[in-house]
Structures are given as structure tokens and as C-alpha cells.
Design a protein around this motif. Structure first.
Motif, PDB file in Angstrom:
ATOM      1  N   TYR A 124       4.387  -5.939   2.956  1.00 60.67           N
ATOM      2  CA  TYR A 124       3.052  -5.627   3.470  1.00 60.67           C
ATOM      3  C   TYR A 124       2.239  -4.884   2.423  1.00 60.67           C
ATOM      4  N   GLU A 126       2.650  -5.151  -0.738  1.00 58.87           N
ATOM      5  CA  GLU A 126       2.321  -6.128  -1.782  1.00 58.87           C
ATOM      6  C   GLU A 126       1.159  -7.002  -1.369  1.00 58.87           C
ATOM      7  N   ALA A 127       1.158  -7.393  -0.092  1.00 62.77           N
ATOM      8  CA  ALA A 127       0.042  -8.211   0.390  1.00 62.77           C
ATOM      9  C   ALA A 127      -1.266  -7.442   0.225  1.00 62.77           C
ATOM     10  N   ALA A 128      -1.221  -6.141   0.492  1.00 63.04           N
ATOM     11  CA  ALA A 128      -2.430  -5.328   0.348  1.00 63.04           C
ATOM     12  C   ALA A 128      -2.834  -5.199  -1.122  1.00 63.04           C
ATOM     13  N   LEU A 129      -1.858  -4.913  -1.978  1.00 67.90           N
ATOM     14  CA  LEU A 129      -2.156  -4.822  -3.415  1.00 67.90           C
ATOM     15  C   LEU A 129      -2.778  -6.124  -3.902  1.00 67.90           C
ATOM     16  N   ALA A 130      -2.214  -7.240  -3.438  1.00 66.20           N
ATOM     17  CA  ALA A 130      -2.695  -8.546  -3.885  1.00 66.20           C
ATOM     18  C   ALA A 130      -4.131  -8.796  -3.438  1.00 66.20           C
ATOM     19  N   LEU A 131      -4.555  -8.143  -2.354  1.00 67.56           N
ATOM     20  CA  LEU A 131      -5.937  -8.303  -1.899  1.00 67.56           C
ATOM     21  C   LEU A 131      -6.892  -7.376  -2.643  1.00 67.56           C
ATOM     22  N   GLY A 132      -6.344  -6.562  -3.530  1.00 70.79           N
ATOM     23  CA  GLY A 132      -7.196  -5.690  -4.331  1.00 70.79           C
ATOM     24  C   GLY A 132      -7.248  -4.249  -3.855  1.00 70.79           C
ATOM     25  N   PHE A 133      -6.396  -3.888  -2.899  1.00 68.65           N
ATOM     26  CA  PHE A 133      -6.297  -2.490  -2.489  1.00 68.65           C
ATOM     27  C   PHE A 133      -5.660  -1.679  -3.615  1.00 68.65           C
ATOM     28  N   GLY A 134      -6.154  -0.462  -3.831  1.00 71.32           N
ATOM     29  CA  GLY A 134      -5.473   0.451  -4.743  1.00 71.32           C
ATOM     30  C   GLY A 134      -4.318   1.109  -4.015  1.00 71.32           C
ATOM     31  N   ARG A 137      -5.521   3.459  -1.044  1.00 70.68           N
ATOM     32  CA  ARG A 137      -6.041   2.643   0.067  1.00 70.68           C
ATOM     33  C   ARG A 137      -4.905   1.876   0.744  1.00 70.68           C
ATOM     34  N   ASN A 141      -4.337   2.325   4.687  1.00 72.85           N
ATOM     35  CA  ASN A 141      -4.606   1.182   5.553  1.00 72.85           C
ATOM     36  C   ASN A 141      -3.357   0.458   6.030  1.00 72.85           C
ATOM     37  N   ILE A 142      -2.267   0.588   5.305  1.00 74.58           N
ATOM     38  CA  ILE A 142      -1.062  -0.185   5.634  1.00 74.58           C
ATOM     39  C   ILE A 142       0.119   0.725   5.960  1.00 74.58           C
TER      40      ILE A 142
ATOM     41  N   ASN B  64      -0.616 -12.500 -10.974  1.00 75.96           N
ATOM     42  CA  ASN B  64      -1.351 -11.613 -10.076  1.00 75.96           C
ATOM     43  C   ASN B  64      -1.105 -10.136 -10.397  1.00 75.96           C
ATOM     44  N   SER B  89      -6.495  -3.778  -9.728  1.00 78.65           N
ATOM     45  CA  SER B  89      -7.066  -4.012  -8.401  1.00 78.65           C
ATOM     46  C   SER B  89      -8.267  -4.946  -8.484  1.00 78.65           C
ATOM     47  N   ARG B  92      -7.027  -8.462  -9.151  1.00 78.58           N
ATOM     48  CA  ARG B  92      -6.357  -9.063  -7.987  1.00 78.58           C
ATOM     49  C   ARG B  92      -7.355  -9.478  -6.909  1.00 78.58           C
ATOM     50  N   GLN B  93      -8.498  -8.800  -6.857  1.00 74.72           N
ATOM     51  CA  GLN B  93      -9.504  -9.219  -5.883  1.00 74.72           C
ATOM     52  C   GLN B  93      -9.997 -10.628  -6.162  1.00 74.72           C
ATOM     53  N   ILE B  97      -3.433 -14.760  -3.246  1.00 77.34           N
ATOM     54  CA  ILE B  97      -2.056 -15.254  -3.218  1.00 77.34           C
ATOM     55  C   ILE B  97      -1.610 -15.400  -1.774  1.00 77.34           C
ATOM     56  N   PHE B  99       1.909 -15.956   0.457  1.00 78.57           N
ATOM     57  CA  PHE B  99       3.353 -15.798   0.284  1.00 78.57           C
ATOM     58  C   PHE B  99       4.137 -16.701   1.236  1.00 78.57           C
ATOM     59  N   PHE B 105      -0.540  -8.398   8.278  1.00 83.15           N
ATOM     60  CA  PHE B 105      -0.352  -7.018   8.706  1.00 83.15           C
ATOM     61  C   PHE B 105      -0.080  -7.008  10.210  1.00 83.15           C
ATOM     62  N   HIS B 107      -0.004  -4.852  12.539  1.00 86.59           N
ATOM     63  CA  HIS B 107      -0.731  -3.988  13.471  1.00 86.59           C
ATOM     64  C   HIS B 107      -2.168  -4.454  13.683  1.00 86.59           C
ATOM     65  N   VAL B 121     -12.239  -2.594   0.795  1.00 82.64           N
ATOM     66  CA  VAL B 121     -12.310  -2.625  -0.666  1.00 82.64           C
ATOM     67  C   VAL B 121     -13.726  -2.982  -1.123  1.00 82.64           C
TER      68      VAL B 121
END
Ligand code: ADP
Ligand code: MG
Lengths: 226, 272
Positions: A124, A126-134, A137, A141-142, B64, B89, B92-93, B97, B99, B105, B107, B121
Motif C-alpha cells: 500500500y 508503494e502504491a502511494a509512492l508510485a502515485l507521487g506521494f512523498g 504524505r 494518508n495511508i 518508476n 515524487s 513518479r507522478q 504503475i 501492480f 487502498f 480503507h 498531491v
């Protein structure tokens, strides 16, 4: 039989104001203790889980110290040891009680939150990092919403223990419910009346508190576990 | 056949999107990427096939920046992204990707999964984000699942939400890591159709897959990887029908055939 025969309901009624005053102090202690345990547990739990240098190690020592000593010893240490060590300071016993409850609950909650954050599957994040989250964040958020929910059941048990531990503050003469009841026993020998009051009050409160928190827990739980 | 179709779309713009130069990646003694060179052009569907453990996932994760490389360079839209001090960051935006395990997520509702990164972001207002997310969910055939939580969705639906989530950031490049491998066979088609449509809309894609039919019909370029090296590269139809290398031949012999894409549709996916 003799207990029932001599049981004096009117005595409890007579003492109602003192008891209510004690109950108020119990509530204050519990509220501060639980809120403090939440904040301490969250921050130090995160520091432990993400191995933030220095803070993580210090938090580890703190948790070990608290978890492996009796809480009464901790209370005495703060009440009598600390003013001696710091020479001048004499803390108010209510403050001492709050500090003791926060430190105790905070230590257990540090472990609860550490375990919660560590149980968040890495994918999870990693999915956030891949979306550009630092990193920060991603945590907010996660890891926080997911790990916090994982930690919820165990931290609830800690909060309930904090509530029950308020009774130990009798030992340093804080005028909470148990202490005022004990004073009545010492003064008027109305042992059964006061024990009945304590038992019924604590049972009712802990049950209510548990029920409320479980309700909250169900609402907050991860959707698949609701 | 199909490859000519998408190649025609790819003709006008052939600027390079990604280039790897002699990329080496090691996990301890394990030399997982052993000098990989490749170039992916704009609007190209670049397919990667190869046996398990050959380094395909690692390749995508390096592009990535989820994994650091030990040697070599990776360029994305002309910029060396493996240089020191590159803003991971921000890069990656611009690279989406998807998976194998979806990684939605747990929740958050489907729509919030899609909008979260845009809102937090990119600071997109919630109203605008929701509007765009609904469009994207519509595109993957899941408009009416916006309010569902991931566990209420089938694997195929989850994977399509994951694709919408990646698209929400308006990436210049999409990476797909065996996105149908965790799915029940009857759910594979609905995801492949979404990917085919995305390819036809001109998205540049690197697709790691075992779906040879898809590779042949949608791919513009195909590489066969083994033990961290690119063994063979060419047009998908050529490599798949007439592999030059013995290792490729062996691998292909073991791989399976699947239903042709024309028979599949995403219609039934939405109301399951
Ligand atoms: N995080 C990691 N740590 C150590 N070894 C890894 C890690 N990720 C992958 N590997 C190793 O790298 C090799 C290639 O893995 P991977 O890229 O996942 O292959 P593929 O996707 O082609 O199956 C495997 O030997 C795997 O064990
Ligand atoms: Mg893989």
C-alpha cells in the motif's frame, strides 16, 4: 444475611455529594490519561515502527521500563522520587496522577501503534509512492489510517486499563472515587455500602465505555472487517 | 494484424519516452538486472515477457524509481531520472504503475482511491477530482461502482479501478506488471480490453505479461528477458512466431494460448 440486614441505603444517599465529587475527579483523570496515552502512543509508536534514530531507541527503553515495573512503583517514583531528584519541585498529586496515567498508557499504546503501523502491508505504501506521494504524505494518508485501524482493538484495551488505573491514585491521596469511598469506610465503617458503590459504579462505567468504544471501533474498522 | 493497427497510430510521433542504458540492479549477490538497454517510444506498447524471476518486475520498479539501480542510467522524457537529487515524487507522478496485486487502498471507496493522489498531491479540489474520477471509472466500465470498497469488488473490477487510479495523475507512461496474473481466468478479458483501449488512445505503455495473444495483437515491440538480460527483441509477431534464440523458443513452448481479444467485452464487468 447480617450484611444485607445492616445495609444502609440512606448512608449512600448521605454521601452522594462527596461520591459525585470523587467521580468527577475520576473522569478528569481518565480523560487526560486516555488523551495523553493516545498522543504519546501515536507519536512514539510511529517513531518505533519507522526506526527514527535516537527517538526510537529512547522510546524502546521507556516502554520496557513502564511495562516491566508495577504502576504503583511508577506513581511513587513520580510523586516522591522526582521532586527529590529535581530538588525544588513539589508536584501536585493530581498532576502526578495524570503524568503517571499518561506515561503508563502511552507505553502500552506505543506498542499498540508500533504493531499497527508495522502490520500495514508494504504494497500500500508503494502504491502511494508510485502515485507521487512523498514519505510524510504516505504516512498521513495511508499508514496512519490503515495502521491506526489495525491498532484500534488493542489500544481500546489500554484505554480501559487507564480508566481502571485511576483507582490506584488513592495511594497518593488524589480525591478520586475510590479514595473518597475509602475515606467513608475509614470514617464511618460503612464498608459494604461503599464497596457496593464502587463495584456498581466501575462496572457500569467500564461496560458503558467498552460499549461506546466498540461502537466507534465498528465504525472505524477497515471496511472489510465491519 | 492488430499490431499494424496500433503501429499506425504510433507513426506520427516517435519521440522517445524512456531509455535505459546499461542498467544493473543487484540484491546482494543476486544480479537481477544485468546490463539492460532499451528504448520505449511515444505511444508505443512495449511488451516484456520472460520466465518468473527473470527481473521483469524489478525492471518496472527501477523505471518508476521504486528501486535504486547500481549502475547505468535511466532517461524519462529526455531527463536522466537516475541522477543524484532527482525529485522522485515528481517523476513518479508522471509515470503510472499497475501492480499484479491491485494494491487498492482498503480503507477508501473506489472513487476515493482514484482521487486521493490528485487531491492530496496535486491539490485538485474534491468536486473537480470526483468529476474526473467518474469519467475515468466510466472509461473502465465501473461508473456505478464508485461507492464500493475494494473488498466488495471482484479482482477484475479492482484492477480496473487501479488503472483508473493511475490514469487520474495523467501520466505520460503507464507500467503494467502482470496485471492479470492474479485474476480468475474469466476476469482476465475485462482488464485486457481496458488496456487495449488505452493503447489505442495513444498511451505509451510498458506491459509485463504472460498473455501472448494480447502481446501479439496490441504490442508494438516485444522483448524476451531471462536472467536479467534482454535475450531477444523485435516485433511481437516476429518474436512470438519465429524466435531466433533457443531460450525464447523454450519459454514460448511452455506458455499457453488464450482466448482472442475480439471475443471479450467489458460490459458484463460492471454489474456483477
Ligand atoms: N526486494 C527484493 N529483495 C531481494 N531480492 C529481490 C527483491 N525483489 C526481487 N528480488 C529478486 O530479484 C529476482 C527477480 O525478481 P522479479 O523482478 O520479481 O522477477 P519477475 O518479475 O521477472 O518474476 C528474483 O530472484 C527475486 O528473488
Ligand atoms: Mg514479477
Amino acid at each position: 444475611m447480617s450484611v444485607l440486614a445492616s445495609f444502609d441505603w440512606s448512608y449512600i444517599w448521605e454521601r452522594r455529594e462527596v461520591l459525585a465529587e470523587g467521580l468527577k475527579v475520576t473522569f478528569e483523570l481518565a480523560a487526560i490519561g486516555i488523551a495523553g496515552a493516545f498522543v504519546v502512543g501515536l507519536l512514539l509508536g510511529a517513531a518505533r515502527a519507522y526506526r527514527i534514530p535516537v527517538i526510537s531507541q529512547l522510546a524502546g527503553i521507556y516502554v520496557e521500563l513502564i511495562r516491566n515495573t508495577p504502576i504503583l512503583v511508577q506513581i511513587f517514583l513520580i510523586a516522591y522520587g522526582l521532586p527529590k531528584a529535581t530538588k525544588s519541585l513539589q508536584f501536585e498529586f493530581f498532576t502526578v496522577a495524570c503524568v503517571a496515567l499518561v506515561l503508563w498508557g502511552g507505553a502500552f499504546n506505543t506498542e499498540n501503534f508500533r504493531a499497527g503501523f508495522e502490520a500495514v502491508p508494504k504494497r500500500y505504501n508503494e502504491a502511494a509512492l508510485a502515485l507521487g506521494f512523498g514519505r510524510i504524505r504516505t504516512f498521513l494518508n495511508i499508514s496512519l489510517p490503515i495502521g491506526g485501524r489495525i491498532a484500534l482493538p488493542s489500544s481500546i484495551n489500554t484505554y480501559i486499563s487507564v480508566f481502571k488505573n485511576t483507582a490506584l491514585m488513592t495511594a497518593i491521596s488524589v480525591e478520586e472515587l475510590t479514595n473518597v469511598a475509602k475515606q467513608s469506610i475509614d470514617l464511618d465503617f460503612r464498608t459494604w455500602e461503599m464497596i457496593a458503590v464502587l463495584a456498581v459504579t466501575y462496572l457500569t462505567l467500564v461496560w458503558t465505555l467498552s460499549a461506546l468504544i466498540r461502537l466507534l471501533e465498528r465504525r472505524l474498522a477497515l471496511p472489510e472487517e465491519r | 494484424m492488430g499490431s499494424e493497427g496500433s503501429a499506425a497510430v504510433a507513426q506520427p510521433a516517435t519521440t522517445e519516452v524512456v531509455r535505459l542504458e546499461d542498467v544493473h540492479k543487484r540484491f546482494g549477490d543476486n544480479h537481477v538486472l544485468d546490463g539492460v538497454d532499451l528504448t520505449v517510444d511515444s505511444q508505443q506498447v512495449f511488451v516484456v515477457i520472460g520466465p518468473s524471476g527473470s527481473g521483469k518486475s524489478t525492471l518496472l520498479r527501477c523505471i518508476n524509481l521504486l528501486e535504486p539501480i547500481q549502475q547505468g542510467r535511466i532517461f524519462f522524457e529526455g531527463e536522466e531520472i537516475t541522477r543524484k537529487g532527482a525529485n522522485a515524487s515528481a517523476i513518479r507522478q508522471r509515470i503510472g504503475i499497475v501492480f499484479q496485486q491491485f494494491n487498492l487502498f482498503p480503507h477508501l471507496k473506489a472513487i476515493d482511491n482514484v482521487t486521493l493522489a490528485a487531491r492530496r498531491v496535486k491539490k485538485m479540489p474534491r468536486g473537480k477530482a470526483n468529476e474526473r474520477a467518474r469519467e475515468l471509472l466510466g472509461k473502465v466500465g465501473l461508473e456505478e461502482k464508485a461507492a464500493s470498497f475494494p473488498h466488495q469488488l471482484s479482482g477484475g473490477q479492482q484492477q480496473r479501478v487501479a488503472i483508473a487510479r493511475a490514469l487520474m495523475m495523467e501520466p505520460q507512461l503507464m507500467l503494467f506488471d502482470e496485471v492479470t496474473s492474479a485474476l480468475d481466468p474469466e476476469l482476465v478479458g475485462e482488464v485486457l480490453v481496458v488496456m487495449r483501449d488505452l493503447a489505442q488512445s495513444g498511451m505509451t505503455m510498458v506491459v509485463v505479461t504472460h498473455e501472448m495473444q494480447f502481446a501479439r495483437e496490441v504490442g508494438d515491440r516485444l522483448v524476451f528477458m531471462d536472467e536479467g538480460r534482454i535475450v531477444e527483441e523485435g516485433k511481437p509477431a516476429d518474436v512470438l512466431s519465429n524466435p531466433r534464440e533457443e531460450r525464447t523458443r523454450q519459454f514460448l513452448r511452455r506458455s499457453l494460448q488464450l482466448a482472442p481479444l475480439e471475443d471479450l467485452s467489458i460490459e458484463e464487468g460492471g454489474n456483477e
